[in-house]
Scaffold this motif. Structure first.
Motif, PDB file in Angstrom:
ATOM      1  N   GLY A  95       0.834  -1.211   0.000  1.00 46.35           N
ATOM      2  CA  GLY A  95       0.000   0.000   0.000  1.00 46.35           C
ATOM      3  C   GLY A  95       0.860   1.249   0.000  1.00 46.35           C
ATOM      4  N   ALA A  96       1.965   1.217   0.725  1.00 47.98           N
ATOM      5  CA  ALA A  96       2.858   2.377   0.798  1.00 47.98           C
ATOM      6  C   ALA A  96       3.495   2.642  -0.561  1.00 47.98           C
ATOM      7  N   ALA A  97       3.898   1.568  -1.253  1.00 46.22           N
ATOM      8  CA  ALA A  97       4.506   1.733  -2.584  1.00 46.22           C
ATOM      9  C   ALA A  97       3.487   2.363  -3.529  1.00 46.22           C
ATOM     10  N   ALA A  98       2.251   1.864  -3.486  1.00 46.28           N
ATOM     11  CA  ALA A  98       1.209   2.382  -4.385  1.00 46.28           C
ATOM     12  C   ALA A  98       0.870   3.838  -4.063  1.00 46.28           C
ATOM     13  N   ALA A  99       0.976   4.209  -2.787  1.00 39.77           N
ATOM     14  CA  ALA A  99       0.598   5.568  -2.367  1.00 39.77           C
ATOM     15  C   ALA A  99       1.751   6.567  -2.516  1.00 39.77           C
ATOM     16  N   GLY A 100       2.925   6.094  -2.938  1.00 41.49           N
ATOM     17  CA  GLY A 100       4.060   7.001  -3.141  1.00 41.49           C
ATOM     18  C   GLY A 100       4.759   7.395  -1.855  1.00 41.49           C
ATOM     19  N   VAL A 101       4.649   6.554  -0.821  1.00 39.41           N
ATOM     20  CA  VAL A 101       5.364   6.810   0.441  1.00 39.41           C
ATOM     21  C   VAL A 101       6.869   6.775   0.161  1.00 39.41           C
ATOM     22  N   ARG A 102       7.622   7.671   0.799  1.00 35.80           N
ATOM     23  CA  ARG A 102       9.070   7.797   0.500  1.00 35.80           C
ATOM     24  C   ARG A 102       9.941   6.862   1.331  1.00 35.80           C
ATOM     25  N   ARG A 103       9.455   6.492   2.547  1.00 37.72           N
ATOM     26  CA  ARG A 103      10.329   5.743   3.462  1.00 37.72           C
ATOM     27  C   ARG A 103       9.487   4.940   4.444  1.00 37.72           C
ATOM     28  N   LEU A 104      10.010   3.749   4.771  1.00 38.37           N
ATOM     29  CA  LEU A 104       9.373   2.897   5.782  1.00 38.37           C
ATOM     30  C   LEU A 104      10.370   2.687   6.916  1.00 38.37           C
ATOM     31  N   VAL A 105       9.887   2.734   8.146  1.00 39.96           N
ATOM     32  CA  VAL A 105      10.752   2.475   9.304  1.00 39.96           C
ATOM     33  C   VAL A 105      10.064   1.414  10.170  1.00 39.96           C
ATOM     34  N   LEU A 106      10.772   0.328  10.412  1.00 37.83           N
ATOM     35  CA  LEU A 106      10.210  -0.788  11.187  1.00 37.83           C
ATOM     36  C   LEU A 106      10.940  -0.910  12.523  1.00 37.83           C
ATOM     37  N   LEU A 107      10.194  -1.181  13.577  1.00 32.93           N
ATOM     38  CA  LEU A 107      10.818  -1.491  14.868  1.00 32.93           C
ATOM     39  C   LEU A 107      10.916  -3.004  15.027  1.00 32.93           C
ATOM     40  N   SER A 108      12.129  -3.482  15.304  1.00 34.54           N
ATOM     41  CA  SER A 108      12.331  -4.919  15.523  1.00 34.54           C
ATOM     42  C   SER A 108      13.197  -5.125  16.776  1.00 34.54           C
ATOM     43  N   ILE A 109      13.779  -6.278  16.903  1.00 35.93           N
ATOM     44  CA  ILE A 109      14.452  -6.684  18.144  1.00 35.93           C
ATOM     45  C   ILE A 109      15.901  -7.087  17.836  1.00 35.93           C
ATOM     46  N   VAL A 110      16.830  -6.669  18.682  1.00 36.55           N
ATOM     47  CA  VAL A 110      18.263  -6.968  18.493  1.00 36.55           C
ATOM     48  C   VAL A 110      18.468  -8.491  18.315  1.00 36.55           C
ATOM     49  N   ASN A 111      19.154  -8.856  17.252  1.00 35.82           N
ATOM     50  CA  ASN A 111      19.509 -10.247  16.945  1.00 35.82           C
ATOM     51  C   ASN A 111      18.312 -11.186  16.828  1.00 35.82           C
ATOM     52  N   VAL A 112      17.185 -10.613  16.410  1.00 31.02           N
ATOM     53  CA  VAL A 112      15.934 -11.390  16.334  1.00 31.02           C
ATOM     54  C   VAL A 112      16.076 -12.618  15.428  1.00 31.02           C
ATOM     55  N   ASP A 113      16.934 -12.517  14.407  1.00 28.16           N
ATOM     56  CA  ASP A 113      17.052 -13.613  13.439  1.00 28.16           C
ATOM     57  C   ASP A 113      17.956 -14.736  13.939  1.00 28.16           C
ATOM     58  N   GLU A 114      18.465 -14.615  15.172  1.00 27.34           N
ATOM     59  CA  GLU A 114      19.368 -15.657  15.681  1.00 27.34           C
ATOM     60  C   GLU A 114      18.660 -16.636  16.611  1.00 27.34           C
ATOM     61  N   VAL A 115      17.346 -16.453  16.807  1.00 23.63           N
ATOM     62  CA  VAL A 115      16.632 -17.248  17.806  1.00 23.63           C
ATOM     63  C   VAL A 115      15.491 -18.027  17.168  1.00 23.63           C
ATOM     64  N   GLU A 116      15.456 -19.354  17.429  1.00 26.39           N
ATOM     65  CA  GLU A 116      14.374 -20.175  16.879  1.00 26.39           C
ATOM     66  C   GLU A 116      13.192 -20.190  17.836  1.00 26.39           C
ATOM     67  N   PHE A 117      12.559 -19.039  17.910  1.00 24.16           N
ATOM     68  CA  PHE A 117      11.413 -18.852  18.795  1.00 24.16           C
ATOM     69  C   PHE A 117      10.329 -18.275  17.889  1.00 24.16           C
ATOM     70  N   SER A 118       9.108 -18.833  17.926  1.00 20.51           N
ATOM     71  CA  SER A 118       8.146 -18.546  16.851  1.00 20.51           C
ATOM     72  C   SER A 118       7.824 -17.051  16.706  1.00 20.51           C
ATOM     73  N   TYR A 119       7.701 -16.338  17.813  1.00 20.90           N
ATOM     74  CA  TYR A 119       7.418 -14.897  17.699  1.00 20.90           C
ATOM     75  C   TYR A 119       8.581 -14.188  16.998  1.00 20.90           C
TER      76      TYR A 119
END
Ligand code: NAP
Length: 271
Positions: A95-119
């Motif tokens: 939706g942002a791409a279609a609406a011409g939004v210039r930038r997306l900023v996401l909040l995530s968690i430090v080293n989130v991709d290193e943990v095999e936890f479903s969340y």
């Protein structure tokens, strides 16, 4: 004036992001499924509040119209709510791409991709959706909030115990500090940084945090070490959740807790 859409702006960190945007005189719109009661401390008079479910897409196009930047601080922890992180991110990014939004900023968690936890796996999928989106995107990975650890301690309050995860260390951060970095990233003219890690001002064992908690709350009774088995427990014991070189948070756990306790004091009747 930059118009910012805060997706999840009625939530814990979201309402701090809205406050920070308004302090920088950005034009702020919020999208969430439910409206806030008029007297909610999370409601900001100068912001525009719209209702939409990001997983269904309905109402999302209206929310994205004439928006410059989207800050995604949505959450969905359990069961089907987790689709907010995946399907919701896909709908928002498209939706942002279609609406011409210039930038997306996401909040995530430090080293989130290193943990095999479903969340954490759902958060990693959310990061991937933004990284691969047509709109330039930045991901700010934060350490755990002060509220995260405090929720464990508060849970024991009625039973007059203070549970602590055995061997766990944290670098907790105030949501106001997280909000400042998210808004800096959103309003910056520079190339989005890809992934940026941020953490609180100090690394503390959960035993030391329990001592601070008891000092400011007056809670007595035993401190009870509880094991946290599985990948998440290992993550918190090994220090994978820390980012010592990126201690940008200013508000310490003791300062945050002292302010929380002062705010929750019953009002004094002076009559
Ligand atoms: N807790 C931590 O220590 C920590 C650390 C690092 C990063 N984070 C990240 O911080 C983010 C925000 O966490 P938080 O605690 O601020 O969350 P929160 O208080 O639960 O707020 C979540 C927000 O998302 C909205 N929402 C949920 N599902 C939605 C949907 N389908 N459509 C539209 N809006 C929806 C909620 O409003 P409605 O329910 O009214 O829709 C609310 O505004 C999360 O992504 C989390 O991973 C947390």
């Amino acid at each position: 004036m930059t118009r910012v859409l805060v997706a999840g702006g009625t939530g814990l960190v979201g309402s701090a992001v809205v406050a920070e945007c308004l302090a920088r005189t950005a034009d702020v719109r919020v999208v969430s499924r439910h409206s806030l009661p008029p007297d909610s401390p999370r409601r900001h008079l100068a912001a525009q509040y719209l209702q939409a479910d990001v997983t269904g897409g309905e109402g999302l196009n209206t929310a994205l119209a004439d928006v410059d930047v989207v800050i995604d601080v949505l959450d969905g922890k359990l069961g089907s709510a987790r689709r907010t992180l995946t399907t919701g991110a896909q709908n928002l990014a498209a939706g942002a791409a279609a609406a011409g939004v210039r930038r997306l900023v996401l909040l995530s968690i430090v080293n989130v991709d290193e943990v095999e936890f479903s969340y954490y796996q759902a958060k990693t999928a959310q990061e991937t959706i933004y990284r691969e989106s047509r709109v330039p995107a930045a991901t700010v990975r934060s350490t755990q909030f002060h509220e995260f650890v405090t929720a464990f301690f508060d849970a024991g309050r009625k039973l007059r115990v203070t549970p602590r995860i055995r061997g766990a260390k944290f670098q907790t951060i105030a949501v106001a500090d997280v909000a400042r970095v998210l808004v800096d990233t959103a309003l910056s003219e520079a190339e989005p940084p890809g992934i940026r890690n941020i953490g609180g001002p100090e690394v503390l064992g959960m035993d030391a945090m329990a001592r601070i908690y008891r000092q400011f709350t007056g809670v007595r009774g035993p401190v009870v070490p509880v094991p946290l088995p599985g990948p998440l427990g290992k993550f918190f014991r090994s220090g994978g959740n820390l980012t010592r070189k990126n201690a940008v948070g200013k508000i310490t756990y003791a300062q945050w807790l002292e302010a929380r306790e002062a705010e929750s004091l019953p009002a004094v009747d002076l009559r």
